[in-house]
Motif scaffolding. Structure first.
Motif, PDB file in Angstrom:
ATOM      1  N   VAL A 171       0.838  -1.195   0.000  1.00 52.68           N
ATOM      2  CA  VAL A 171       0.000   0.000   0.000  1.00 52.68           C
ATOM      3  C   VAL A 171       0.877   1.251   0.000  1.00 52.68           C
ATOM      4  CG1 VAL A 171      -1.804   1.281   1.230  1.00 52.68           C
ATOM      5  CG2 VAL A 171      -1.881  -1.215   1.165  1.00 52.68           C
ATOM      6  N   GLY A 172       1.966   1.225   0.767  1.00 57.82           N
ATOM      7  CA  GLY A 172       2.913   2.346   0.744  1.00 57.82           C
ATOM      8  C   GLY A 172       3.506   2.552  -0.639  1.00 57.82           C
ATOM      9  N   PHE A 173       3.803   1.439  -1.316  1.00 55.62           N
ATOM     10  CA  PHE A 173       4.333   1.525  -2.678  1.00 55.62           C
ATOM     11  C   PHE A 173       3.315   2.170  -3.613  1.00 55.62           C
ATOM     12  CE2 PHE A 173       5.064  -0.070  -6.945  1.00 55.62           C
ATOM     13  CZ  PHE A 173       6.434   0.122  -7.109  1.00 55.62           C
ATOM     14  N   LYS A 174       2.027   1.835  -3.465  1.00 55.94           N
ATOM     15  CA  LYS A 174       0.992   2.418  -4.309  1.00 55.94           C
ATOM     16  C   LYS A 174       0.894   3.929  -4.093  1.00 55.94           C
ATOM     17  CE  LYS A 174      -0.942   0.377  -6.786  1.00 55.94           C
ATOM     18  NZ  LYS A 174      -0.597  -0.185  -8.119  1.00 55.94           N
ATOM     19  N   LEU A 175       1.103   4.390  -2.868  1.00 52.88           N
ATOM     20  CA  LEU A 175       1.129   5.834  -2.605  1.00 52.88           C
ATOM     21  C   LEU A 175       2.271   6.498  -3.371  1.00 52.88           C
ATOM     22  CD1 LEU A 175       0.296   8.426  -1.102  1.00 52.88           C
ATOM     23  CD2 LEU A 175       1.729   7.680   0.817  1.00 52.88           C
ATOM     24  N   LEU A 176       3.451   5.876  -3.346  1.00 54.98           N
ATOM     25  CA  LEU A 176       4.594   6.445  -4.069  1.00 54.98           C
ATOM     26  C   LEU A 176       4.362   6.386  -5.575  1.00 54.98           C
ATOM     27  CD1 LEU A 176       7.626   5.046  -2.021  1.00 54.98           C
ATOM     28  CD2 LEU A 176       6.271   7.121  -1.651  1.00 54.98           C
ATOM     29  N   GLN A 177       3.750   5.310  -6.044  1.00 52.39           N
ATOM     30  CA  GLN A 177       3.436   5.185  -7.467  1.00 52.39           C
ATOM     31  C   GLN A 177       2.496   6.317  -7.895  1.00 52.39           C
ATOM     32  OE1 GLN A 177       1.213   1.679  -8.483  1.00 52.39           O
ATOM     33  NE2 GLN A 177       1.519   1.901 -10.677  1.00 52.39           N
ATOM     34  N   ALA A 178       1.483   6.586  -7.080  1.00 52.07           N
ATOM     35  CA  ALA A 178       0.528   7.653  -7.390  1.00 52.07           C
ATOM     36  C   ALA A 178       1.216   9.016  -7.386  1.00 52.07           C
ATOM     37  CB  ALA A 178      -0.621   7.639  -6.378  1.00 52.07           C
ATOM     38  N   PHE A 179       2.087   9.235  -6.413  1.00 51.16           N
ATOM     39  CA  PHE A 179       2.816  10.504  -6.340  1.00 51.16           C
ATOM     40  C   PHE A 179       3.673  10.700  -7.587  1.00 51.16           C
ATOM     41  CE2 PHE A 179       6.620  12.935  -5.136  1.00 51.16           C
ATOM     42  CZ  PHE A 179       6.033  14.105  -4.660  1.00 51.16           C
TER      43      PHE A 179
ATOM     44  N   LEU B  40       3.222   9.390 -10.585  1.00 50.93           N
ATOM     45  CA  LEU B  40       2.344   9.651 -11.730  1.00 50.93           C
ATOM     46  C   LEU B  40       1.858  11.099 -11.716  1.00 50.93           C
ATOM     47  CD1 LEU B  40       0.216   6.359 -11.781  1.00 50.93           C
ATOM     48  CD2 LEU B  40       1.877   7.097 -13.516  1.00 50.93           C
ATOM     49  N   ASP B  41       1.499  11.594 -10.539  1.00 52.10           N
ATOM     50  CA  ASP B  41       1.010  12.963 -10.422  1.00 52.10           C
ATOM     51  C   ASP B  41       2.098  13.983 -10.759  1.00 52.10           C
ATOM     52  OD1 ASP B  41      -1.265  14.784  -9.108  1.00 52.10           O
ATOM     53  OD2 ASP B  41       0.684  15.482  -8.355  1.00 52.10           O
ATOM     54  N   GLN B  42       3.328  13.666 -10.380  1.00 43.50           N
ATOM     55  CA  GLN B  42       4.437  14.610 -10.553  1.00 43.50           C
ATOM     56  C   GLN B  42       5.236  14.383 -11.832  1.00 43.50           C
ATOM     57  OE1 GLN B  42       5.309  17.284  -8.106  1.00 43.50           O
ATOM     58  NE2 GLN B  42       3.128  16.770  -8.040  1.00 43.50           N
ATOM     59  N   GLY B  43       4.821  13.412 -12.641  1.00 41.31           N
ATOM     60  CA  GLY B  43       5.547  13.146 -13.878  1.00 41.31           C
ATOM     61  C   GLY B  43       6.920  12.535 -13.649  1.00 41.31           C
ATOM     62  N   ILE B  44       7.097  11.829 -12.543  1.00 35.82           N
ATOM     63  CA  ILE B  44       8.378  11.182 -12.222  1.00 35.82           C
ATOM     64  C   ILE B  44       8.385   9.792 -12.851  1.00 35.82           C
ATOM     65  CG2 ILE B  44       9.854  10.338 -10.348  1.00 35.82           C
ATOM     66  CD1 ILE B  44       8.509  12.464  -8.544  1.00 35.82           C
ATOM     67  N   ASP B  45       9.472   9.444 -13.511  1.00 39.00           N
ATOM     68  CA  ASP B  45       9.590   8.140 -14.163  1.00 39.00           C
ATOM     69  C   ASP B  45       9.401   7.027 -13.126  1.00 39.00           C
ATOM     70  OD1 ASP B  45      10.274   5.864 -15.591  1.00 39.00           O
ATOM     71  OD2 ASP B  45      11.986   6.794 -16.591  1.00 39.00           O
ATOM     72  N   LEU B  46       8.467   6.129 -13.388  1.00 41.21           N
ATOM     73  CA  LEU B  46       8.179   5.043 -12.445  1.00 41.21           C
ATOM     74  C   LEU B  46       9.374   4.105 -12.264  1.00 41.21           C
ATOM     75  CD1 LEU B  46       4.487   4.093 -13.327  1.00 41.21           C
ATOM     76  CD2 LEU B  46       5.298   5.350 -11.338  1.00 41.21           C
ATOM     77  N   LYS B  47      10.324   4.141 -13.186  1.00 40.53           N
ATOM     78  CA  LYS B  47      11.512   3.298 -13.037  1.00 40.53           C
ATOM     79  C   LYS B  47      12.313   3.665 -11.789  1.00 40.53           C
ATOM     80  CE  LYS B  47      12.117   2.228 -17.952  1.00 40.53           C
ATOM     81  NZ  LYS B  47      12.956   2.431 -19.159  1.00 40.53           N
ATOM     82  N   THR B  48      12.102   4.894 -11.295  1.00 41.94           N
ATOM     83  CA  THR B  48      12.811   5.281 -10.062  1.00 41.94           C
ATOM     84  C   THR B  48      12.339   4.458  -8.865  1.00 41.94           C
ATOM     85  OG1 THR B  48      11.208   7.029  -9.583  1.00 41.94           O
ATOM     86  CG2 THR B  48      13.136   7.648 -10.886  1.00 41.94           C
ATOM     87  N   LEU B  49      11.143   3.872  -8.979  1.00 41.00           N
ATOM     88  CA  LEU B  49      10.621   3.048  -7.888  1.00 41.00           C
ATOM     89  C   LEU B  49      11.097   1.605  -7.968  1.00 41.00           C
ATOM     90  CD1 LEU B  49       6.884   4.212  -7.697  1.00 41.00           C
ATOM     91  CD2 LEU B  49       8.743   4.809  -6.135  1.00 41.00           C
TER      92      LEU B  49
END
Length: 583
Positions: free
Chosen positions: A214-222, A224-233
C-alpha cells in the motif's frame, strides 16, 4: 538399523480434480500446441486457471505495467494532495513516517522514508516500542510528533482502527495519511486520507496488498502525479518483496508482479542493508534467493530487532548508506535473532508441556495459554510451533504493562480473526487477518476469554480443519519427471499462498534400497515406481519415523515437490517428500 520412533502424524491429502471438462480439455490442447509443453504441464496450468496463451504469457512474464492504477484506490487523490501540500508549501511541513515493528511495518517505513528523503529534508521516522507502546498508533508516538513540530504522519501497516488516536492527533494539529491493509472496524479514522483496499467502499481491483505494498501504491501515485519516471521506484521493490514474503499475503495479482521484480533486485543489486543481512544469514555469493529464503532467512532477522530490543535498528539497517554501517546493524540484528531462538525453544517446550499435562487442553478444539513470564516478542512464533504439534487455532498470552498481550495463529480453513471478534467484549484491542491476529485484554479476563474462544471455535470449526492438510495438484508418473518439467515448474514462481509450489502424488512406489536416516531425524529413500521403473532419490526432512513403516516389496504412495540437487558439481532431480502413505 532403524530406531523405533513415534508413529508419524496423520495428514489429510486433498488432491485437486484433474481438468477433464470439454472446455478444460480444449484449453490443454491449445496450450500444449502454443507453448510447446506436455499435456501434463498444460493441465497443471489449466488447473490454476490459466487457459489461454495470453493468460500464460501474463503468468510467466509479469510486467511492471501490469500494476493497477493507484488512483483506483479510495482516498488516493486526497493522500497525494495532502502529501504535496506538506512537501511544497511555502513553509514545508515536517513529515513523520510511522510504521509497525514487524517486517511489513519496518520495510514500509524504509520504503517511504528512502523515497521521500530525496524530495524533502524535514523528515523522520518512528517505530513504536513493542513492549512500552504496543501495536498500532500510540499516544506516546503522537505526543512525540506534536512536541517535535510534525504536522503530517504517514502511518504504514497500521492505523485503520486507530479512530481515537487519530482524533487526538488532529486536536494537536497533526494530520494522518493511513496506509494499511488490515480489516477496518465499523468506523474509519478521521484522517486526511485512509488508504486500505479492504475498505468496504474501496473499489480497488486487488485487495491483498501487504502494508508495504500500500505504501508503494502511494509512491506510485505521487510519481504519476508529478511526472516522475516510475523506473525510479523499481529498486525499492526489494523491500516490497521482503514484506510480501514475510507477511504471508497471497502470491497473486499485483503481489506476484511486485515479488517477481523484487526478487530480481535482491538477486542482482540489493540495497546495502539487505546485502549485509543476506551475508549474516549465511547465504553464499551466487545463491539465487527465492521467497522461501526471504521468509526463513531474512524475515526472522528483521523481526528479531523489534522482538528482542527495538525495531528502529531494522529500519536503520534497511536505510544504511555504507557497508560498514550496514554490517554493524546486521551483526547486532543477527545476535538478536540468536537470542530469539533461545526464547522460542524454551517457551515452546513450556507451552507443549502445559497442553500435555492438562486433559481439558488435550481434548479442546483450540489452545489458549498464558504465562506472565513469557517473552512478548516470541509469542506469535510459539503459537505457530504449537500448531505444528496440536493442529488447531492457538493463542499465546503473556503479561505486558499490567495487561495480557496475545498473539493468535490459525489453521487452513478457519478464520481466527472472526472467532476473536466474537470475544470482543472481553478485549481492549485486537486486529489482524484470517490466519494471524493480536490482542490486548485485562489479565482478569483471561479465563473467561479462554472459555468463550473455545466455545466459538468448537461451534465453527470442522473436523477436517483439525488434521494437517496437504494440497496436491496432480498425479505424476516418475517417467514424466524430467529436467524440462522442473524448469517450467520453477518458472511458475514466485511461490506462496494461492500460488503454491506444485505438489504431486505417485502411487505404487517401492523401495529400491534400504531407507537411510540422516542426523537421527531426516529420511533419504531410493525409490522406483512399479518395481522396475525409473529410480529417483527422495528426501523427507523431519520424517525419520516413516522409515519403520516401509517394507521391501510392499507398495506405498508419496506426495512431494520436485527439486534440483547439486552435490559435488553433479546436478540431479530429487523429490522433497511431504508425506508417505502405506497400502
Amino acid at each position: 538399523m532403524i530406531v523405533q520412533l513415534p508413529p508419524p502424524p496423520t495428514k489429510r491429502w486433498l488432491v485437486r480434480p484433474v481438468p477433464d471438462s470439454s472446455d478444460e480439455r480444449a484449453a490443454i490442447e491449445s496450450l500444449t500446441a502454443s507453448l510447446g509443453v506436455s499435456p501434463f504441464l498444460a493441465g497443471l496450468l489449466v488447473q490454476r486457471g490459466i487457459k489461454t496463451f495470453e493468460e500464460a504469457r501474463l503468468f510467466f512474464r509479469p510486467e511492471f505495467t501490469h500494476l493497477h492504477d493507484p488512483f483506483a484506490m479510495r482516498d488516493m487523490d486526497r493522500a497525494v494532495e495532502r502529501l504535496k501540500k506538506a512537501l511544497y508549501a511555502p513553509q514545508p511541513e515536517k513529515i513523520l513516517i510511522y510504521g509497525d515493528y514487524d517486517v511489513d511495518g519496518t520495510t514500509s517505513v524504509a520504503l517511504v522514508y528512502s523515497f521521500l528523503r530525496t524530495h524533502h529534508d524535514q523528515l523522520d521516522f518512528y517505530i513504536p516500542d513493542r513492549y512500552k507502546e504496543g501495536y498500532g498508533i500510540s499516544r506516546q508516538g503522537i505526543e512525540w510528533a506534536a512536541e517535535n513540530g510534525f504536522t503530517l504522519i504517514i502511518a504504514l501497516d497500521c492505523g485503520i482502527k486507530s479512530v481515537d488516536r487519530v482524533a487526538e492527533a488532529k486536536a494537536l494539529g497533526v494530520d494522518f495519511i493511513i496506509c494499511d491493509h488490515h480489516r477496518p472496524g465499523d468506523e474509519l479514522p478521521d484522517a486526511a486520507a485512509v488508504l486500505d483496499p479492504k475498505r468496504n467502499d474501496c473499489l480497488y481491483p486487488y485487495k491483498e496488498l501487504s502494508g508495504c505494498g500500500v505504501g508503494f501504491k502511494l509512491l506510485q501515485a505521487f510519481c504519476l502525479d508529478q511526472g516522475i519516471d516510475l523506473k525510479t521506484l523499481y529498486p525499492s521493490l526489494d523491500l516490497v518483496a521482503v514484506s510480501i514474503a514475510s507477511d504471508i499475503v497471497p502470491l497473486t495479482g499485483e503481489n506476484r508482479v511486485m515479488a517477481h521484480y523484487g526478487l530480481k533486485v535482491i538477486n542482482s543489486q540489493p540495497r546495502i542493508g539487505l546485502k549485509a543481512l543476506i551475508k549474516v544469514a549465511g547465504f553464499r555469493n551466487g545463491n539465487t534467493l527465492d521467497l522461501t529464503n526471504l521468509v526463513f532467512g531474512l524475515g526472522p532477522r528483521i523481526n528479531a530487532a523489534g522482538r528482542i530490543k527495538h525495531a528502529k535498528a531494522a529500519v536503520q539497517l534497511l536505510l544504511a548508506e555504507s557497508d560498514e554501517e550496514a554490517d554493524d546493524f546486521a551483526f547486532a540484528i543477527n545476535k538478536h535473532n540468536s537470542d530469539r531462538r533461545v526464547y522460542d525453544s524454551k517457551m515452546t517446550d513450556e507451552a507443549l508441556a502445559m497442553i500435555r499435562q492438562d486433559e481439558a487442553l488435550l481434548q479442546a478444539k483450540s489452545t489458549v495459554l498464558f504465562d506472565a513470564t513469557w517473552h512478548k516478542g516470541v509469542i506469535g512464533i510459539v503459537a505457530s510451533r504449537c500448531i505444528e504439534h496440536f493442529h488447531r487455532p492457538t493463542i499465546i498470552l503473556t503479561q505486558s504493562n499490567d495487561k495480557a498481550a496475545g498473539s493468535a495463529r490459525s489453521v487452513p480453513g478457519f478464520d481466527v480473526y472472526e472467532a476473536i471478534e466474537e470475544c470482543a467484549d472481553l478485549l481492549e484491542q485486537f486486529g489482524g487477518h484470517t490466519f494471524a491476529a493480536g490482542m490486548t485484554l485485562p489479565v482478569d479476563n483471561i479465563d473467561a476469554f479462554r472459555r468463550k474462544f473455545e466455545s466459538v471455535v468448537a461451534a465453527r470449526i470442522q473436523a477436517e480443519h483439525l488434521t494437517p492438510l496437504i494440497d496436491i495438484d496432480l498425479p505424476l508418473d516418475f517417467s514424466e519427471i524430467t529436467d524440462k518439467l522442473y524448469r517450467i515448474v520453477k518458472q511458475m514462481g514466485p511461490f506462496g499462498p494461492h500460488n503454491a509450489q506444485p505438489v504431486f502424488v505417485t502411487e505404487d512406489v517401492y523401495l529400491a534400497a534400504e531407507p537411510v536416516i540422516m542426523k537421527d531425524k531426516h529420511l533419504k529413500l531410493q525409490l522406483q515406481q512399479n518395481r522396475t521403473g525409473h529410480q529417483l532419490t527422495a528426501v523427507g526432512f523431519g520424517m525419520a519415523q516413516y522409515a519403520q513403516q516401509l517394507q521391501p516389496r510392499k507398495p506405498f504412495s508419496i506426495c512431494y515437490q520436485v527439486e534440483q540437487n547439486v552435490f559435488n558439481g553433479t546436478v540431479s532431480l530429487q523429490l522433497m517428500l511431504k508425506d508417505i502413505r502405506c497400502a
